[in-house]
Design a protein around this motif. Sequence first.
Motif, short mmCIF file in Angstrom:
data_model
loop_
_atom_site.label_atom_id
_atom_site.label_comp_id
_atom_site.label_asym_id
_atom_site.label_seq_id
_atom_site.Cartn_x
_atom_site.Cartn_y
_atom_site.Cartn_z
N SER A 1 0.83 -1.21 0.00
CA SER A 1 0.00 0.00 0.00
C SER A 1 0.86 1.25 0.00
CB SER A 1 -0.94 -0.01 1.21
OG SER A 1 -0.20 -0.21 2.40
N GLY A 2 2.06 1.16 0.58
CA GLY A 2 3.04 2.24 0.50
C GLY A 2 2.52 3.61 0.84
N VAL A 3 2.44 4.45 -0.18
CA VAL A 3 2.10 5.85 0.01
C VAL A 3 0.73 6.03 0.66
CG1 VAL A 3 1.12 6.12 -2.29
CG2 VAL A 3 2.08 8.11 -1.12
N LEU A 4 -0.19 5.13 0.42
CA LEU A 4 -1.53 5.27 1.00
C LEU A 4 -1.47 5.24 2.53
CD1 LEU A 4 -4.07 3.29 -1.18
CD2 LEU A 4 -3.87 5.75 -0.87
N VAL B 1 6.41 1.79 6.80
CA VAL B 1 5.81 1.87 5.46
C VAL B 1 6.86 1.82 4.35
CG1 VAL B 1 4.43 3.32 3.92
CG2 VAL B 1 3.84 3.16 6.34
N LEU B 2 8.01 2.43 4.58
CA LEU B 2 9.04 2.48 3.55
C LEU B 2 9.64 1.09 3.31
CD1 LEU B 2 10.84 5.75 4.71
CD2 LEU B 2 9.48 5.48 2.64
N SER B 3 9.82 0.75 2.04
CA SER B 3 10.49 -0.50 1.67
C SER B 3 11.98 -0.22 1.51
CB SER B 3 9.91 -1.03 0.35
OG SER B 3 8.52 -1.27 0.47
N VAL B 4 12.81 -1.16 1.94
CA VAL B 4 14.26 -0.95 1.92
C VAL B 4 14.90 -1.86 0.89
CG1 VAL B 4 16.38 -0.91 3.27
CG2 VAL B 4 14.19 -0.33 4.37
N LEU C 1 6.51 3.33 -2.11
CA LEU C 1 5.94 2.75 -3.32
C LEU C 1 4.52 3.26 -3.57
CD1 LEU C 1 7.20 -0.91 -2.84
CD2 LEU C 1 8.28 0.93 -4.15
N CYS C 2 4.09 3.15 -4.82
CA CYS C 2 2.75 3.58 -5.21
C CYS C 2 1.71 2.57 -4.73
CB CYS C 2 2.67 3.77 -6.72
SG CYS C 2 2.75 2.22 -7.63
N PRO C 3 0.42 2.93 -4.74
CA PRO C 3 -0.62 1.99 -4.33
C PRO C 3 -0.63 0.74 -5.20
CG PRO C 3 -1.49 4.22 -4.45
CD PRO C 3 -0.12 4.26 -5.06
N ALA C 4 -1.03 -0.38 -4.61
CA ALA C 4 -1.08 -1.64 -5.36
C ALA C 4 -2.21 -1.65 -6.37
CB ALA C 4 -1.23 -2.80 -4.38
N GLU D 1 -6.88 2.28 -8.96
CA GLU D 1 -8.02 3.13 -8.59
C GLU D 1 -7.77 3.89 -7.30
OE1 GLU D 1 -8.99 -1.18 -7.35
OE2 GLU D 1 -8.06 -0.12 -9.04
N ASP D 2 -6.82 3.42 -6.48
CA ASP D 2 -6.53 4.11 -5.22
C ASP D 2 -5.73 5.39 -5.44
OD1 ASP D 2 -7.84 2.22 -3.74
OD2 ASP D 2 -6.04 1.02 -3.35
#
Length: 277
Positions: A198-201, A218-221, A230-233, A236-237
Motif C-alpha cells: 500500500s506504501g504511500v496510502l 511503510v518504507l520499503s528498503v 511505493l505507489c498503491p497496489a 483506482e486508489d
Amino acid sequence: MGSNGSSNNRILVVGDDEMMSKMLRVALANEGFEVIHAQSGEEGYESAMRVSPRAIIADVLLPGMDGFALCRRLRQSPNMRSIPILMLTSRGDMGDKITSFQAGADDCMTKPFQAEEIVYRLKGMMARAPVPALASAAPQKRGRVIATFGSKGGVGKTMIATNFAVALRRRSGKQVMLMDADFAFGDANVHLNLPAGSGVLDLVQLVDELSPQTADKVLSVHSSGVRALLCPAHPEDAELITSEHVQKLLSYLTAQSDYLVVDCGANYDDRTLTILE
C-alpha cells in the motif's frame, strides 16, 4: 508575465549553445526573469560574483573551465553556497548527474529538454532556497529533490530513477529515498525487486502526524540501502492522493534524507506540478 516573488529576478545562464540560450531567455523572460548570459566557465564565475543571481543554469560542457569545476568553485564562496544551480548535460548516462550533485548542484537535466519543465524545476529550487534575511536562524535539514519526468509512458524514466537512486546511494553513502509518484501505474517496486504494497496510502492516512517510526513501517528498503515509498497496489486508489498530500510528503521525506528521487507520473496534473515546482 509571471511574477517571481523577489526583487532579484536575475538568472545566470552559462553555455556556448546560442540556440539553447535563446530558448531559455525567452522562456524565463515570459516568467518575469532577467537573463544574464555567459559563454564560458570563467565568464560565468565572474558574472555570478558580480551580479549575485537568484539562480544559475550551467552547461556541463563549457569552453575552458567545465560546468563541474564552475559549480565547485562557486560553492567555495559563502555568497554562492545557497544559490540554486541547475546543470545541463547532453549525455544520457547517470555519470554526469551524480558528478553534478557531488559538485554541489541542486539539479541536473538532460538535453534536449522542454522549456516548460526547466522553468518549473527552476522555480522549485528557488522556492526551497534559504531566505537571506533568515540566515541567522538554525537551518532545517532539507534533502535535494531529483525528479524524473516523461510526457508519455514507456520512455524508461522509472529505470533511470531507480538505477540513479541506487547508484547515488552506493557512491555517496548518504541517505537516499525514492518516491514512486506515478500513483496509478508506477512499477518502481519491480525495478527494485521489492514486493508491492500500500506504501504511500499508509502515509497519506497519517500525513498530519508523520514520524520516523511511522515511516519506517511503510518504507520499503532496497539491498543498497535506498528507502522507497511505493505507489498503491491498485490503480483506482491513486485518486485518494491529492496535491496537498504530495506537498506534505515531500516536506517530510526531504527532512529525512539527503536526496529524494521522485519518479513522476506521465502527466501534468496538480500532483506532478507540485513535485516539479
